[in-house]
Design a protein around this motif. Structure first.
Motif, PDB file in Angstrom:
ATOM      1  N   ILE A   1       0.833  -1.199   0.000  1.00 39.62           N
ATOM      2  CA  ILE A   1       0.000   0.000   0.000  1.00 39.62           C
ATOM      3  C   ILE A   1       0.872   1.256   0.000  1.00 39.62           C
ATOM      4  O   ILE A   1       0.659   2.192  -0.784  1.00 39.62           O
ATOM      5  N   ASN A   2       1.874   1.256   0.871  1.00 37.02           N
ATOM      6  CA  ASN A   2       2.755   2.424   0.984  1.00 37.02           C
ATOM      7  C   ASN A   2       3.550   2.682  -0.295  1.00 37.02           C
ATOM      8  O   ASN A   2       3.945   3.822  -0.566  1.00 37.02           O
ATOM      9  N   SER A   3       3.787   1.622  -1.066  1.00 37.64           N
ATOM     10  CA  SER A   3       4.604   1.756  -2.275  1.00 37.64           C
ATOM     11  C   SER A   3       3.861   2.443  -3.411  1.00 37.64           C
ATOM     12  O   SER A   3       4.479   2.891  -4.382  1.00 37.64           O
ATOM     13  N   GLY A   4       2.530   2.462  -3.333  1.00 40.81           N
ATOM     14  CA  GLY A   4       1.757   3.086  -4.392  1.00 40.81           C
ATOM     15  C   GLY A   4       1.313   2.151  -5.493  1.00 40.81           C
ATOM     16  O   GLY A   4       0.826   2.619  -6.541  1.00 40.81           O
ATOM     17  N   VAL A   5       1.432   0.847  -5.317  1.00 40.27           N
ATOM     18  CA  VAL A   5       0.902  -0.080  -6.327  1.00 40.27           C
ATOM     19  C   VAL A   5      -0.608   0.103  -6.395  1.00 40.27           C
ATOM     20  O   VAL A   5      -1.275   0.419  -5.394  1.00 40.27           O
ATOM     21  N   VAL A   6      -1.179  -0.075  -7.576  1.00 35.79           N
ATOM     22  CA  VAL A   6      -2.616   0.132  -7.746  1.00 35.79           C
ATOM     23  C   VAL A   6      -3.382  -1.179  -7.897  1.00 35.79           C
ATOM     24  O   VAL A   6      -4.613  -1.186  -7.834  1.00 35.79           O
ATOM     25  N   ARG A   7      -2.628  -2.253  -8.078  1.00 38.01           N
ATOM     26  CA  ARG A   7      -3.286  -3.553  -8.306  1.00 38.01           C
ATOM     27  C   ARG A   7      -2.383  -4.655  -7.757  1.00 38.01           C
ATOM     28  O   ARG A   7      -1.159  -4.606  -7.933  1.00 38.01           O
ATOM     29  N   VAL A   8      -3.001  -5.638  -7.088  1.00 42.08           N
ATOM     30  CA  VAL A   8      -2.269  -6.799  -6.584  1.00 42.08           C
ATOM     31  C   VAL A   8      -2.977  -8.054  -7.063  1.00 42.08           C
ATOM     32  O   VAL A   8      -4.192  -8.213  -6.862  1.00 42.08           O
ATOM     33  N   VAL A   9      -2.224  -8.940  -7.696  1.00 42.74           N
ATOM     34  CA  VAL A   9      -2.743 -10.218  -8.186  1.00 42.74           C
ATOM     35  C   VAL A   9      -2.078 -11.325  -7.377  1.00 42.74           C
ATOM     36  O   VAL A   9      -0.846 -11.356  -7.253  1.00 42.74           O
ATOM     37  N   THR A  10      -2.883 -12.205  -6.798  1.00 41.06           N
ATOM     38  CA  THR A  10      -2.337 -13.297  -5.977  1.00 41.06           C
ATOM     39  C   THR A  10      -2.829 -14.646  -6.489  1.00 41.06           C
ATOM     40  O   THR A  10      -3.848 -14.732  -7.190  1.00 41.06           O
ATOM     41  N   ALA A  11      -2.097 -15.688  -6.101  1.00 34.15           N
ATOM     42  CA  ALA A  11      -2.453 -17.049  -6.505  1.00 34.15           C
ATOM     43  C   ALA A  11      -3.255 -17.770  -5.438  1.00 34.15           C
ATOM     44  O   ALA A  11      -4.180 -18.522  -5.746  1.00 34.15           O
ATOM     45  N   LEU A  12      -2.888 -17.569  -4.157  1.00 30.80           N
ATOM     46  CA  LEU A  12      -3.520 -18.299  -3.061  1.00 30.80           C
ATOM     47  C   LEU A  12      -3.805 -17.375  -1.894  1.00 30.80           C
ATOM     48  O   LEU A  12      -3.064 -16.421  -1.648  1.00 30.80           O
ATOM     49  N   THR A  13      -4.858 -17.693  -1.157  1.00 27.34           N
ATOM     50  CA  THR A  13      -5.074 -17.086   0.152  1.00 27.34           C
ATOM     51  C   THR A  13      -4.197 -17.821   1.156  1.00 27.34           C
ATOM     52  O   THR A  13      -4.136 -19.051   1.147  1.00 27.34           O
ATOM     53  N   ASP A  14      -3.504 -17.089   2.005  1.00 25.82           N
ATOM     54  CA  ASP A  14      -2.632 -17.697   3.004  1.00 25.82           C
ATOM     55  C   ASP A  14      -3.487 -18.312   4.107  1.00 25.82           C
ATOM     56  O   ASP A  14      -4.238 -17.597   4.785  1.00 25.82           O
ATOM     57  N   PRO A  15      -3.390 -19.636   4.338  1.00 23.83           N
ATOM     58  CA  PRO A  15      -4.213 -20.262   5.381  1.00 23.83           C
ATOM     59  C   PRO A  15      -3.728 -19.992   6.803  1.00 23.83           C
ATOM     60  O   PRO A  15      -4.407 -20.356   7.767  1.00 23.83           O
ATOM     61  N   ASP A  16      -2.572 -19.361   6.947  1.00 24.95           N
ATOM     62  CA  ASP A  16      -2.092 -18.997   8.280  1.00 24.95           C
ATOM     63  C   ASP A  16      -3.161 -18.122   8.949  1.00 24.95           C
ATOM     64  O   ASP A  16      -3.554 -17.090   8.390  1.00 24.95           O
ATOM     65  N   PRO A  17      -3.645 -18.517  10.131  1.00 25.44           N
ATOM     66  CA  PRO A  17      -4.724 -17.744  10.776  1.00 25.44           C
ATOM     67  C   PRO A  17      -4.368 -16.288  11.051  1.00 25.44           C
ATOM     68  O   PRO A  17      -5.259 -15.457  11.221  1.00 25.44           O
ATOM     69  N   ARG A  18      -3.081 -15.957  11.069  1.00 27.52           N
ATOM     70  CA  ARG A  18      -2.678 -14.568  11.265  1.00 27.52           C
ATOM     71  C   ARG A  18      -2.907 -13.730   9.999  1.00 27.52           C
ATOM     72  O   ARG A  18      -2.865 -12.497  10.055  1.00 27.52           O
ATOM     73  N   VAL A  19      -3.116 -14.414   8.882  1.00 27.24           N
ATOM     74  CA  VAL A  19      -3.321 -13.722   7.601  1.00 27.24           C
ATOM     75  C   VAL A  19      -4.726 -14.055   7.089  1.00 27.24           C
ATOM     76  O   VAL A  19      -5.660 -13.296   7.271  1.00 27.24           O
ATOM     77  N   SER A  20      -4.860 -15.210   6.449  1.00 33.12           N
ATOM     78  CA  SER A  20      -6.133 -15.801   6.023  1.00 33.12           C
ATOM     79  C   SER A  20      -7.191 -14.784   5.585  1.00 33.12           C
ATOM     80  O   SER A  20      -8.242 -14.635   6.204  1.00 33.12           O
ATOM     81  N   GLY A  21      -6.897 -14.061   4.538  1.00 36.18           N
ATOM     82  CA  GLY A  21      -7.834 -13.091   3.986  1.00 36.18           C
ATOM     83  C   GLY A  21      -7.617 -11.675   4.466  1.00 36.18           C
ATOM     84  O   GLY A  21      -8.099 -10.715   3.836  1.00 36.18           O
ATOM     85  N   ARG A  22      -6.907 -11.505   5.571  1.00 34.86           N
ATOM     86  CA  ARG A  22      -6.700 -10.161   6.112  1.00 34.86           C
ATOM     87  C   ARG A  22      -5.805  -9.312   5.205  1.00 34.86           C
ATOM     88  O   ARG A  22      -5.977  -8.094   5.122  1.00 34.86           O
ATOM     89  N   GLY A  23      -4.825  -9.962   4.565  1.00 31.84           N
ATOM     90  CA  GLY A  23      -3.962  -9.218   3.646  1.00 31.84           C
ATOM     91  C   GLY A  23      -4.748  -8.668   2.476  1.00 31.84           C
ATOM     92  O   GLY A  23      -4.606  -7.490   2.098  1.00 31.84           O
ATOM     93  N   HIS A  24      -5.596  -9.508   1.880  1.00 37.36           N
ATOM     94  CA  HIS A  24      -6.448  -9.052   0.782  1.00 37.36           C
ATOM     95  C   HIS A  24      -7.375  -7.933   1.243  1.00 37.36           C
ATOM     96  O   HIS A  24      -7.569  -6.930   0.538  1.00 37.36           O
ATOM     97  N   ALA A  25      -7.981  -8.097   2.429  1.00 38.27           N
ATOM     98  CA  ALA A  25      -8.913  -7.087   2.941  1.00 38.27           C
ATOM     99  C   ALA A  25      -8.204  -5.761   3.195  1.00 38.27           C
ATOM    100  O   ALA A  25      -8.757  -4.676   2.903  1.00 38.27           O
ATOM    101  N   MET A  26      -6.984  -5.812   3.712  1.00 37.14           N
ATOM    102  CA  MET A  26      -6.222  -4.592   3.987  1.00 37.14           C
ATOM    103  C   MET A  26      -5.946  -3.844   2.684  1.00 37.14           C
ATOM    104  O   MET A  26      -6.079  -2.608   2.614  1.00 37.14           O
ATOM    105  N   LEU A  27      -5.593  -4.569   1.636  1.00 34.06           N
ATOM    106  CA  LEU A  27      -5.314  -3.944   0.348  1.00 34.06           C
ATOM    107  C   LEU A  27      -6.571  -3.295  -0.224  1.00 34.06           C
ATOM    108  O   LEU A  27      -6.541  -2.146  -0.685  1.00 34.06           O
TER     109      LEU A  27
END
Length: 365
Positions: free
Chosen positions: A90-116
């Motif tokens: 986010i801080n870098s100024g990217v406008v689009r993020v494409v990912t392959a998998l949701t991280d199943p680690d409970p500390r992440v698990s969708g939170r990274g996508h939601a934050m973006l």
């Protein structure tokens, strides 16, 4: 909807992530590609030891404002030794993020996508998901089942033997095949053998002839710790880690000798027949191992197969015959019906030097 360009750059990110296999555990092996106007700005992959992450490596190389980031796993969303990669993107100024998998680690698990998304970054998920899942099968297995992904290697004659009746086994396979084994070792977190192999072959288990200083953790399943500390593993324990899996009845003097040499002792549940396979793998999973390369011997291999704990099977077949008086590649499996035999699906077949290498993946149905 992913376009052909998205798929192309994600495949590149996945290939970059593969460079970390065997080096980043317990973290996943992730790749990142930054693209603007169809041109690659920077690339990165998870570094040895799991830090820095792929995104941080790539972002440090360029001005990413207005770019698309292709990341083979959902960017992390939790504070650890480094800031969350989602926030760094986010801080870098990217406008689009494409990912392959949701991280199943409970500390992440969708939170990274939601934050973006909350920051106004466009997010596209599940691009080349199957390839990314295969790359990080060990990381995913450890999170879901608490154990590493297990690859069993067998080097056999055409009639399934690993040694003559006088125990001569060097060398059944050709030099090119043996070199491939070292490549496979380098791509795994740890290599495992049984006590019988450790006594009979006095193996070193390090990676040779590849010009690398990276070596997997060397592990021996030795219920009674009845392996000599004077062997090659004991002599080199200060150079590359040696872990010894043993039972509660292991000899106390042997424990002191191996501990004194610098080996790490890990006690596991055991029966009179040996270590309990699932308990052994759970112990390794707790220590962070995600990818385990088992090189035998026959009793250890059979115990893992009987327990349904071999995920990939790699068989090196040499054009030699020894006969029934030779030593079989596997101990008894206790199979009385074909329906009960372990089933594998062929995924790769190739010639390596004078030998044939076939790779199989466990079938669960």
């Amino acid at each position: 909807m992913a376009c052909e360009r998205d798929q192309h750059f994600m495949r590149l990110a996945i290939r970059l992530g593969a460079r970390g296999l065997g080096r980043v555990w317990p973290n996943p092996a992730v790749g990142c590609v930054l693209v603007r106007g169809g041109r690659v700005l920077a690339r990165g992959w998870t570094q040895p030891g799991g830090r820095p992450h792929a995104e941080a490596i790539a972002l440090a190389k360029c001005d990413a404002r207005g770019a698309t980031a292709y990341v083979s796993l959902e960017p992390c969303a939790h504070h650890g030794l480094t800031p969350p990669c989602a926030q760094t993107l986010i801080n870098s100024g990217v406008v689009r993020v494409v990912t392959a998998l949701t991280d199943p680690d409970p500390r992440v698990s969708g939170r990274g996508h939601a934050m973006l998304r909350a920051a106004g970054v466009e997010v596209l998920e599940n691009v080349e998901a199957e390839a990314a899942r295969a790359l990080n099968a060990g990381f995913l297995m450890r999170l879901s089942q608490g154990r590493p992904w297990v690859t069993l290697k067998l080097a056999l004659t055409l009639d399934g033997r690993i040694a003559t009746q006088t125990d001569e086994s060097r060398w059944i396979t050709c030099p090119e095949a043996r070199r491939m084994v070292h490549v496979l070792r380098a791509r795994h977190d740890a290599v495992l053998v049984g006590a019988g192999t450790a006594r009979a072959d006095d193996p070193d288990l390090r990676v040779r002839d590849l010009g690398t200083t990276h070596h997997p953790v060397r592990i021996v399943a030795a219920p009674r710790l009845d392996i000599p500390v004077e062997g090659r593993l004991g002599r080199t324990v200060q150079e590359v880690p040696v872990w010894l899996l043993h039972g509660a009845t292991a000899d106390q003097d042997a424990r002191k000798r191996w501990s004194g040499a610098g080996a790490e002792l890990l006690e596991c549940a055991a029966t009179p027949e040996g270590l309990v396979p699932d308990a052994m793998l759970q112990t390794l999973g707790q220590r962070g191992i995600t990818r385990l390369f088992c090189e035998g011997g026959g009793h250890l291999a059979a115990s893992l197969l009987r327990a349904g704990l071999v995920d990939d099977l790699i068989v090196f077949s040499a054009g030699k015959m020894i006969g029934s008086e030779g030593r079989a590649g596997l101990a008894q499996l206790g199979v009385t019906r074909l329906a009960d035999a372990p089933h594998f699906k062929l995924t790769d077949l190739r010639q390596v030097g004078a030998d044939i290498v076939h790779t199989w993946t466990r079938q669960t149905v």
